[in-house]
Design a protein around this motif. Structure first.
Motif: not given
Ligand code: ATP
Ligand code: MG
Length: 320
Positions: A145-146, A192-195, A149, A10, A19, A49, A8, A23
């Motif tokens: 599948p994740v 880490k690439m992150s939303k 992190d 968020r 993502h 938040r 899943g 995954s």
């Molecule tokens: P947020 O910053 O809001 O936490 P996020 O980018 O970390 O967003 P999540 O919804 O927390 O995304 O994570 C969803 C899934 O995507 C998880 O399985 C996570 O391990 C994977 N994922 C997120 N970012 C990465 C990344 N940079 N590389 C590989 N897998 C990732």
């Protein structure tokens, strides 16, 4: 082995290439072989938040991302926390199985606290890995599948399952993580690439947005492009992105660019990413909000049926 797959995301913003390669690609491949649940983790938005923000728009966007990358709602149950109360109720017995010290030790939680925008760290921040145990175990998931992190959280899930079974009898399987081709894809700032960290190329970005993001990425002044993660992390991140999108190694991409410098590197990366995203953008353009609502409604119903059965089993095992 006959797996049940659960993963899943968020609904905190658009899904990105991290993502996909971490995954989503595995999910798309696995959906044909195994029953699969994909969770829109809406209650977990408020871990880091104070307010859920544009939650409805983000949920719609997440569904569009899922369908655009090729998740098939006829095969996959896509559902949300807030529509399945029985799943959330599992949190109660599960929390009794872990200690406060164990919750405090979780390295991903520590990292997320460091990046949190909250004034004070909430209790949900420490307990959400146990909530994730409920996410995986409500459907007796065996394969998850994740990205990297999530590995500490999966350990919590296994611990919860093991302890529940020891205390109350065998109810739950011990699930395994499945890492993708890129278990930790870095963003354009090297983290880490992150939303939530403003460093991502989202799957819904237009060609121009993608080009602009890559143009702004940091590089260095050495014209000879080489793949060296330790000495040249910014260049390595861009080469990794291009490599994943082209299905080639980053070393191979570097060799082709040779002494073309940062300008050629960025051109190659931009073309690779845009080419990769083209079919995803095309599928997305054909979807409507009504499609998305129907998929979620059906998924919520199926997930709830499953959760009712598991909660009943849990209550029976515990003697309630
Ligand atoms: P947020 O910053 O809001 O936490 P996020 O980018 O970390 O967003 P999540 O919804 O927390 O995304 O994570 C969803 C899934 O995507 C998880 O399985 C996570 O391990 C994977 N994922 C997120 N970012 C990465 C990344 N940079 N590389 C590989 N897998 C990732
Ligand atoms: Mg996250």
């Amino acid at each position: 082995m006959d797996h049940i797959v659960l993963t899943g995301d968020r609904p905190t913003g658009p899904l990105h290439l991290g993502h996909y390669f971490g995954s989503l690609a595995n999910r798309v491949a696995l959906q044909h072989a195994h029953p699969m649940y994909v969770l829109v983790a809406d209650y977990q938005v408020i871990t880091d938040r104070d307010l859920p923000g544009a939650i409805q728009a983000n949920i719609t966007g997440l569904l569009l991302d899922y369908l655009a990358v090729g998740l098939d709602p006829a095969k996959v149950t896509i559902f949300q926390h807030s529509a399945v109360p029985e799943l959330n109720q599992l949190l109660l017995p599960f929390l009794s199985l872990v200690s406060v010290a164990e919750l405090r030790r979780n390295p991903t939680v520590k990292d997320e606290i460091a990046h949190s925008s909250q004034r004070a760290v909430s209790g949900l921040m420490f307990t959400y890995p146990v909530h994730q145990a409920a996410d995986v175990l409500f459907c007796k998931g065996t394969l998850v599948p994740v990205g990297k992190d999530q590995l500490p959280h999966l350990e919590v899930t296994r611990m919860v399952a093991r302890r529940f079974n020891e205390r109350y009898g065998p109810v739950f399987p011990l699930p395994e993580a499945m890492l993708g081709d890129s278990p930790l894809l870095r963003g354009l700032d090297g983290g880490k690439m992150s939303k939530s960290r403003g460093n991502a190329i989202s799957l819904s970005a237009t060609e121009d947005e993608t080009a602009a993001l890559i143009r702004r990425a940091r590089t260095d002044s050495d014209r000879l492009i080489t793949f060296d993660e330790a000495a040249r992390p910014e260049v390595a991140t861009l080469l990794t992105l291009a490599g994943l999108c082209l299905g080639r190694t980053p070393q191979d991409v570097a060799a082709e660019i040779g002494d073309g410098g940062a300008v050629t590197l960025k051109k190659v990366v931009t073309e690779a990413v845009n080419e990769f995203l083209r079919p995803i953008r095309a599928r997305r353009a054909e979807l409507t909000e009504a499609d998305v609502r129907a998929v979620l409604r059906a998924g919520n119903e199926r997930a709830r049926e499953r959760a009712v059965v598991t909660l009943e089993e849990v209550r029976d095992a515990m003697g309630f």
